[in-house]
Design a protein around this motif. Structure first.
Motif, PDB file in Angstrom:
ATOM      1  N   ILE A   1      29.495  43.820  52.231  1.00 19.46           N
ATOM      2  CA  ILE A   1      29.279  44.782  53.318  1.00 19.46           C
ATOM      3  C   ILE A   1      29.261  44.042  54.644  1.00 19.46           C
ATOM      4  O   ILE A   1      30.094  44.250  55.521  1.00 19.46           O
ATOM      5  CB  ILE A   1      27.961  45.554  53.104  1.00 19.46           C
ATOM      6  N   GLY A   2      28.304  43.128  54.804  1.00 20.31           N
ATOM      7  CA  GLY A   2      28.238  42.376  56.054  1.00 20.31           C
ATOM      8  C   GLY A   2      29.078  41.128  56.012  1.00 20.31           C
ATOM      9  O   GLY A   2      29.511  40.627  57.048  1.00 20.31           O
ATOM     10  N   ARG A   3      29.307  40.570  54.808  1.00 24.12           N
ATOM     11  CA  ARG A   3      30.140  39.374  54.689  1.00 24.12           C
ATOM     12  C   ARG A   3      30.989  39.514  53.427  1.00 24.12           C
ATOM     13  O   ARG A   3      30.666  40.299  52.533  1.00 24.12           O
ATOM     14  CB  ARG A   3      29.271  38.129  54.603  1.00 24.12           C
ATOM     15  N   PRO A   4      32.067  38.733  53.323  1.00 24.06           N
ATOM     16  CA  PRO A   4      32.912  38.844  52.127  1.00 24.06           C
ATOM     17  C   PRO A   4      32.163  38.397  50.872  1.00 24.06           C
ATOM     18  O   PRO A   4      31.321  37.502  50.913  1.00 24.06           O
ATOM     19  CB  PRO A   4      34.094  37.914  52.439  1.00 24.06           C
ATOM     20  N   VAL A   5      32.500  39.030  49.733  1.00 26.55           N
ATOM     21  CA  VAL A   5      32.009  38.579  48.446  1.00 26.55           C
ATOM     22  C   VAL A   5      32.785  37.321  48.059  1.00 26.55           C
ATOM     23  O   VAL A   5      34.019  37.317  48.056  1.00 26.55           O
ATOM     24  CB  VAL A   5      32.218  39.663  47.373  1.00 26.55           C
ATOM     25  N   ARG A   6      32.074  36.262  47.740  1.00 22.70           N
ATOM     26  CA  ARG A   6      32.728  35.004  47.367  1.00 22.70           C
ATOM     27  C   ARG A   6      33.052  35.057  45.872  1.00 22.70           C
ATOM     28  O   ARG A   6      32.161  35.008  45.031  1.00 22.70           O
ATOM     29  CB  ARG A   6      31.813  33.829  47.690  1.00 22.70           C
ATOM     30  N   VAL A   7      34.343  35.163  45.570  1.00 23.83           N
ATOM     31  CA  VAL A   7      34.821  35.355  44.204  1.00 23.83           C
ATOM     32  C   VAL A   7      35.441  34.052  43.704  1.00 23.83           C
ATOM     33  O   VAL A   7      36.366  33.527  44.323  1.00 23.83           O
ATOM     34  CB  VAL A   7      35.857  36.497  44.123  1.00 23.83           C
ATOM     35  N   GLY A   8      34.934  33.524  42.590  1.00 26.85           N
ATOM     36  CA  GLY A   8      35.447  32.281  42.043  1.00 26.85           C
ATOM     37  C   GLY A   8      36.329  32.517  40.834  1.00 26.85           C
ATOM     38  O   GLY A   8      36.262  33.565  40.175  1.00 26.85           O
ATOM     39  N   GLY A   9      37.184  31.537  40.535  1.00 27.88           N
ATOM     40  CA  GLY A   9      38.057  31.627  39.376  1.00 27.88           C
ATOM     41  C   GLY A   9      38.751  30.308  39.121  1.00 27.88           C
ATOM     42  O   GLY A   9      38.569  29.326  39.845  1.00 27.88           O
TER      43      GLY A   9
ATOM     44  N   TYR B   1      46.151  35.133  34.073  1.00 21.65           N
ATOM     45  CA  TYR B   1      44.934  35.776  34.549  1.00 21.65           C
ATOM     46  C   TYR B   1      44.618  35.392  35.999  1.00 21.65           C
ATOM     47  O   TYR B   1      44.352  36.272  36.832  1.00 21.65           O
ATOM     48  CB  TYR B   1      43.755  35.428  33.642  1.00 21.65           C
ATOM     49  N   GLU B   2      44.624  34.092  36.312  1.00 28.53           N
ATOM     50  CA  GLU B   2      44.315  33.664  37.683  1.00 28.53           C
ATOM     51  C   GLU B   2      44.875  32.260  37.892  1.00 28.53           C
ATOM     52  O   GLU B   2      44.761  31.401  37.007  1.00 28.53           O
ATOM     53  CB  GLU B   2      42.807  33.699  37.940  1.00 28.53           C
ATOM     54  N   PHE B   3      45.498  32.046  39.070  1.00 24.67           N
ATOM     55  CA  PHE B   3      46.074  30.735  39.348  1.00 24.67           C
ATOM     56  C   PHE B   3      46.467  30.696  40.823  1.00 24.67           C
ATOM     57  O   PHE B   3      46.472  31.725  41.518  1.00 24.67           O
ATOM     58  CB  PHE B   3      47.312  30.483  38.472  1.00 24.67           C
ATOM     59  N   LEU B   4      46.765  29.493  41.307  1.00 23.73           N
ATOM     60  CA  LEU B   4      47.300  29.330  42.656  1.00 23.73           C
ATOM     61  C   LEU B   4      48.821  29.275  42.554  1.00 23.73           C
ATOM     62  O   LEU B   4      49.379  28.467  41.798  1.00 23.73           O
ATOM     63  CB  LEU B   4      46.754  28.041  43.281  1.00 23.73           C
ATOM     64  N   ASP B   5      49.518  30.138  43.302  1.00 25.88           N
ATOM     65  CA  ASP B   5      50.972  30.179  43.212  1.00 25.88           C
ATOM     66  C   ASP B   5      51.593  28.992  43.957  1.00 25.88           C
ATOM     67  O   ASP B   5      50.888  28.104  44.460  1.00 25.88           O
ATOM     68  CB  ASP B   5      51.506  31.517  43.727  1.00 25.88           C
ATOM     69  N   LYS B   6      52.924  28.976  44.048  1.00 23.90           N
ATOM     70  CA  LYS B   6      53.614  27.831  44.652  1.00 23.90           C
ATOM     71  C   LYS B   6      53.258  27.650  46.123  1.00 23.90           C
ATOM     72  O   LYS B   6      53.428  26.563  46.680  1.00 23.90           O
ATOM     73  CB  LYS B   6      55.127  28.005  44.508  1.00 23.90           C
TER      74      LYS B   6
ATOM     75  N   LEU C   1      32.023  35.442  39.424  1.00 25.78           N
ATOM     76  CA  LEU C   1      33.220  34.866  38.792  1.00 25.78           C
ATOM     77  C   LEU C   1      34.031  36.012  38.204  1.00 25.78           C
ATOM     78  O   LEU C   1      33.477  36.898  37.539  1.00 25.78           O
ATOM     79  CB  LEU C   1      32.827  33.881  37.692  1.00 25.78           C
ATOM     80  N   GLU C   2      35.362  35.985  38.422  1.00 26.65           N
ATOM     81  CA  GLU C   2      36.193  37.111  37.988  1.00 26.65           C
ATOM     82  C   GLU C   2      36.786  36.905  36.594  1.00 26.65           C
ATOM     83  O   GLU C   2      37.428  37.812  36.073  1.00 26.65           O
ATOM     84  CB  GLU C   2      37.339  37.343  38.986  1.00 26.65           C
ATOM     85  N   GLY C   3      36.590  35.733  35.974  1.00 22.49           N
ATOM     86  CA  GLY C   3      37.204  35.472  34.679  1.00 22.49           C
ATOM     87  C   GLY C   3      36.292  34.718  33.741  1.00 22.49           C
ATOM     88  O   GLY C   3      36.593  33.600  33.347  1.00 22.49           O
ATOM     89  N   MET C   4      35.165  35.310  33.342  1.00 22.87           N
ATOM     90  CA  MET C   4      34.188  34.645  32.476  1.00 22.87           C
ATOM     91  C   MET C   4      34.170  35.345  31.110  1.00 22.87           C
ATOM     92  O   MET C   4      34.107  36.571  31.036  1.00 22.87           O
ATOM     93  CB  MET C   4      32.796  34.701  33.111  1.00 22.87           C
ATOM     94  N   THR C   5      34.232  34.565  30.034  1.00 22.02           N
ATOM     95  CA  THR C   5      34.154  35.107  28.686  1.00 22.02           C
ATOM     96  C   THR C   5      32.691  35.351  28.307  1.00 22.02           C
ATOM     97  O   THR C   5      31.832  34.510  28.539  1.00 22.02           O
ATOM     98  CB  THR C   5      34.795  34.141  27.683  1.00 22.02           C
TER      99      THR C   5
END
Length: 581
Positions: free
Chosen positions: A41-49, A56-61, A106-110
């Motif tokens: 709301i006041g600041r961005p949600v810090r999302v880790g992965g 599922y999640e990666f850094l592109d080229k 975290l967006e990708g936790m088992t």
């Protein structure tokens, strides 16, 4: 003059209390959110992965976050009006950042029971883990077969935790990312690698690691999704609500198909289809110049192959529908848990306050009785005091009983919705499972019949099973019985008994409903078979129930005739030895 001073002192005390209340409110808000603004709301949600966990999640080229989890998080943020900031890195570091407060989620936790002790989860996907090996390696079929082998795992990942718990820590070789692990395996390091199936296939294709392949394709099936530290309920609830909205609008399925659909369905199935088509078309072209006899034989072959293809496509469609339904049920479980939590909070306040109100009523009653004797009859809430004196204690007691009933129903609902990894077996009481299931559907029972009865045999022997899953079976049987009744005068009976000679515990649900036709009896447990399609039936209830009972060595049996009602019986074997094997 004295009266004026007293009134002035009284007013001053009221203003002081109001100022104190404002100060306490401010401290309460500070204690809840700290000195920073609310995440999203006041600041961005810090999302880790993970920086290298495709698809599922990666850094592109270009070094930008991409993948299924990233697109899903962006969509959740959009529908919930949140701001998000992605921070993808080495997985072990991301887990530490979450626990240290450097990340909000975290967006990708088992999910695992051990992790659930320190984290809260909002799963959104089912993930299968596989064992990979170099071509020519000795075959293995399970995680236990890896004992004594050198196994590459993702550091701080789910398989790291799982194999360490099995006592294999000394033989593990760690990599910072799954891609690094498979590249190590391809280079000759280690004997095997354990990686989630879809990321493993994606990494092999992307890096052209042609010398490795999956040798055991499903050694663990787990829930996968968002995770926060314990106590961050508000943020996790916003993500859960966003996921529910995406599923209802179809956006979740679109994102799923974009990133995972290609790998799940794969080119292999199209190649298989091409083989079938080629097997039909090639003989057809070769025999076009042949005799009428050959043409006739060819037509027969074409018809046979077409039937085979039609059957295969029907089975594929059926499996896809089951997967979609399972995904919906997973989302429903998450939603039910959230709703139960929201109901428990206000109900807890009711249960806390009613005993105090009852004490207050008892104390005030003495004063009002004295007033009544001295002044005569008067009214409370528009009702004569002499009547209210009798009614008020009863009303408070009914309120407390109602709140306790709400608590029991919510607890049963949470138990029913809870999903356990691997559906672990334990010794259970079938009678206790039946009582809980009946409480869950009590409203439905009252709606359909005035003649419900239950007869539970005492001291039933315990059987191996999973209590939540057996409750699910009983709920399905009772709901089917309710829906079979033409009016409320017809009865439903639930019984349990121990068949000593057969060595079984038997639970039966008998109804006086419309019965089942002979041609339908053989298909009752077929997936998607239903005679109630027009009223919203899916045909999965009895199919799922039969699978659950079969898993525990039991069976479902049915006896019915049109117009004479139906008896459905759940039979589970009594163990000779106390072992779940």
């Amino acid at each position: 003059m004295t009266g004026v001073m007293l009134r002035f002192a009284f007013a001053l005390s009221i203003l002081s209390c109001a100022a104190l209340g404002v100060a306490l409110d401010a401290r309460a808000v500070d204690g809840l959110y700290g000195n920073s603004k609310m995440p999203g709301i006041g600041r961005p949600v810090r999302v880790g992965g993970d920086r290298d966990y495709p698809p599922y999640e990666f850094l592109d080229k270009d070094g930008k976050p991409a993948g299924f989890n990233v697109d899903l998080t962006r969509a959740v943020a959009e529908v919930m009006g949140m701001k998000v900031e992605f921070r993808l890195g080495a997985w072990a570091g991301e887990r530490e950042a979450l626990m240290d407060g450097g990340l909000d989620i975290l967006e990708g936790m088992t999910y695992s029971d051990e992790r659930a002790q320190i984290l809260d989860f909002a799963p959104h996907t089912i993930v299968n883990h596989a064992i990979f090996a170099r071509r020519g390696a000795p075959p293995v079929s399970s995680l236990d077969d890896l004992a004594g082998k050198k196994v590459i795992v993702h550091r701080a990942g789910f398989m790291h935790d799982t194999l360490a718990a099995k006592g294999m820590e000394k033989d593990l070789i760690f990599s910072e990312t799954p891609a690094d692990g498979l590249r190590l395996l391809a280079s000759g390091v280690g004997d095997y690698a354990v990686v989630a199936m879809l990321p493993g296939i994606s990494i092999i294709r992307e890096n052209k690691l042609d010398n490795i392949q999956p040798v055991a394709r499903s050694v663990a099936t787990v829930r996968y999704g968002y995770a926060t530290r314990k106590g961050n309920d508000a943020l996790l609830a916003r993500f859960s609500e966003g996921l529910a909205i995406l599923r209802e609008t179809g956006r979740y399925q679109a994102i799923h198909d974009k990133w995972l659909g290609v790998l799940e369905n794969g080119k292999v199935k199209w190649q298989t289809l091409a083989v079938y088509v080629g097997a039909v078309v090639a003989p057809l072209l070769a025999l076009l110049g042949g005799s009428m006899l050959w043409a006739h034989m060819l037509r027969r072959q074409v018809a046979q192959r077409t039937r085979s293809l039609t059957k295969a496509l029907d089975e594929l469609s059926s499996n896809q529908r089951q997967l979609v339904q399972a995904d919906k049920m997973a989302a429903l479980g998450t939603l039910v848990s959230g709703v139960a939590h929201e109901i428990n909070n206000p109900n807890g306040l009711i249960l806390l306050n009613i005993p105090i109100l009852r004490k207050v009523q008892a104390d005030v009653a003495r004063l009002l009785d004295a007033w009544h004797e001295r002044e005569g009859e008067f009214t409370l809430g528009g009702i004569r005091y002499s009547r209210m004196r009798q009614e008020l204690p009863r009303m408070l007691e009914e309120m407390q009983e109602g709140a306790m009933r709400i608590k029991r129903i919510v607890n049963d609902l949470k138990d029913f919705a809870r999903r356990e990894e691997g559906a672990a077996k334990a010794l259970i009481d079938v009678g206790d499972c039946s009582r809980k299931a009946v409480r869950l559907v009590e409203t439905t029972i009252r709606k359909h019949t005035d003649r419900f009865s239950a007869d539970y045999e005492a001291d039933l022997p315990l059987v191996w099973g999973n209590s939540q899953r057996i409750e699910q079976v009983v709920v399905n049987l009772v709901i089917n019985a309710c829906q079979a009744l033409p009016d409320k005068s017809r009865a439903i009976e639930v019984t349990t008994r121990h068949d000593v000679e057969a060595g079984k515990v038997i639970l039966c649900v008998r109804d006086e409903g419309s019965g089942i036709s002979v041609e339908h009896m053989a298909h009752l447990t077929d997936p998607f078979f239903t005679t109630k399609r027009e009223t919203g039936g899916t045909g999965l209830g009895l199919s799922v129930s039969a699978s659950i009972v079969k898993e525990y060595g039991g069976c479902l049996t049915f006896e019915s005739a049109p117009g004479q009602g139906t008896t459905a019986c759940l039979e589970l074997p009594v163990p000779k030895e106390e072992s779940p094997a």
